[in-house]
Design a protein around this motif. Sequence first.
Motif, PDB file in Angstrom:
ATOM      1  N   PHE A   1       0.652  -1.048  -0.588  1.00  0.00           N
ATOM      2  CA  PHE A   1       0.426   0.002  -0.340  1.00  0.00           C
ATOM      3  C   PHE A   1       0.863   1.689  -0.205  1.00  0.00           C
ATOM      4  O   PHE A   1       0.252   2.385  -0.712  1.00  0.00           O
ATOM      5  CB  PHE A   1      -0.508  -0.190   1.245  1.00  0.00           C
ATOM      6  CG  PHE A   1      -2.140   0.884   1.533  1.00  0.00           C
ATOM      7  CD1 PHE A   1      -2.856   1.091   0.169  1.00  0.00           C
ATOM      8  CD2 PHE A   1      -1.798   2.024   2.272  1.00  0.00           C
ATOM      9  CE1 PHE A   1      -3.820   2.694   0.596  1.00  0.00           C
ATOM     10  CE2 PHE A   1      -2.348   2.884   2.425  1.00  0.00           C
ATOM     11  CZ  PHE A   1      -3.509   3.422   1.448  1.00  0.00           C
ATOM     12  N   LEU A   2       1.491   1.028   0.707  1.00  0.00           N
ATOM     13  CA  LEU A   2       2.782   2.828   1.156  1.00  0.00           C
ATOM     14  C   LEU A   2       4.039   2.673   0.049  1.00  0.00           C
ATOM     15  O   LEU A   2       4.407   3.624  -0.018  1.00  0.00           O
ATOM     16  CB  LEU A   2       3.187   2.694   2.186  1.00  0.00           C
ATOM     17  CG  LEU A   2       2.544   2.701   3.422  1.00  0.00           C
ATOM     18  CD1 LEU A   2       3.211   2.576   4.750  1.00  0.00           C
ATOM     19  CD2 LEU A   2       1.577   3.743   3.617  1.00  0.00           C
ATOM     20  N   GLN A   3       3.900   2.089  -0.994  1.00  0.00           N
ATOM     21  CA  GLN A   3       4.933   1.317  -2.277  1.00  0.00           C
ATOM     22  C   GLN A   3       5.041   2.900  -2.872  1.00  0.00           C
ATOM     23  O   GLN A   3       6.342   3.780  -3.074  1.00  0.00           O
ATOM     24  CB  GLN A   3       4.822   0.866  -3.064  1.00  0.00           C
ATOM     25  CG  GLN A   3       5.518  -0.045  -4.441  1.00  0.00           C
ATOM     26  CD  GLN A   3       7.058  -0.228  -3.118  1.00  0.00           C
ATOM     27  OE1 GLN A   3       6.822  -1.111  -1.978  1.00  0.00           O
ATOM     28  NE2 GLN A   3       8.424   0.613  -3.474  1.00  0.00           N
ATOM     29  N   PRO A   4       3.982   4.290  -3.349  1.00  0.00           N
ATOM     30  CA  PRO A   4       4.574   4.756  -4.191  1.00  0.00           C
ATOM     31  C   PRO A   4       5.229   6.317  -2.334  1.00  0.00           C
ATOM     32  O   PRO A   4       5.394   7.225  -2.870  1.00  0.00           O
ATOM     33  CB  PRO A   4       2.771   4.885  -4.682  1.00  0.00           C
ATOM     34  CG  PRO A   4       2.168   4.545  -3.533  1.00  0.00           C
ATOM     35  CD  PRO A   4       2.861   3.773  -3.556  1.00  0.00           C
ATOM     36  N   TYR A   5       4.787   5.983  -1.218  1.00  0.00           N
ATOM     37  CA  TYR A   5       5.011   6.816  -0.830  1.00  0.00           C
ATOM     38  C   TYR A   5       5.986   6.949   0.133  1.00  0.00           C
ATOM     39  O   TYR A   5       6.393   7.853   0.766  1.00  0.00           O
ATOM     40  CB  TYR A   5       3.531   6.883   0.219  1.00  0.00           C
ATOM     41  CG  TYR A   5       2.096   7.257  -0.374  1.00  0.00           C
ATOM     42  CD1 TYR A   5       2.084   8.254  -1.198  1.00  0.00           C
ATOM     43  CD2 TYR A   5       1.515   5.915  -0.214  1.00  0.00           C
ATOM     44  CE1 TYR A   5       0.445   8.105  -1.543  1.00  0.00           C
ATOM     45  CE2 TYR A   5       0.350   6.024  -0.967  1.00  0.00           C
ATOM     46  CZ  TYR A   5      -0.397   7.414  -1.607  1.00  0.00           C
ATOM     47  OH  TYR A   5      -1.180   7.289  -2.450  1.00  0.00           O
ATOM     48  N   ILE A   6       6.960   5.684  -0.068  1.00  0.00           N
ATOM     49  CA  ILE A   6       7.618   5.322   1.271  1.00  0.00           C
ATOM     50  C   ILE A   6       8.804   6.605   0.826  1.00  0.00           C
ATOM     51  O   ILE A   6       9.721   6.841  -0.566  1.00  0.00           O
ATOM     52  CB  ILE A   6       8.740   4.343   1.171  1.00  0.00           C
ATOM     53  CG1 ILE A   6       7.532   3.296   1.804  1.00  0.00           C
ATOM     54  CG2 ILE A   6       9.152   3.718   1.630  1.00  0.00           C
ATOM     55  CD1 ILE A   6       7.451   1.832   1.745  1.00  0.00           C
TER      56      ILE A   6
END
Length: 136
Positions: free
Chosen positions: A89-94
């Motif tokens: 879920f967080l991949q684009p935000y890390i």
Amino acid sequence: MNLVSIRIITADINSLVKFYEQITGVSVAQYTPDFAELQTNTATLAIGSTKTLQFFGGESVAQASQNRSAIIEFLVEDVEKDYERLADFLQPYIVQKPTTMPWGNKSLLFRDPDGNLVNFFTPVSEQAIKKFENKK
């Protein structure tokens, strides 16, 4: 004096409400289409739409998606488990995978959809554990 709330101003309240519910597993109380709160034991993260700025003197008071200095921090039981649970879920935000900081916290740093920095952290050093033992 107690710090009880931090408020994010956003142009897309529904996106942030869904994001914070997903990452925390806590239901966000949405009181109106323009105002919501995620309540924890120690503080509240309020989410207000840009429409609420009229109550504070106009749109020049705050600008959505412009934060470049504050970090919203959540003390979590096990940052590694939260990272495993949210990695896809967080991949684009890390911004930074779980890393032990010099001050004794293991931190996972990421951005929310508006670009605000969010830190999930777990104390791991003896000093950090002691510091936060009454905050859980």
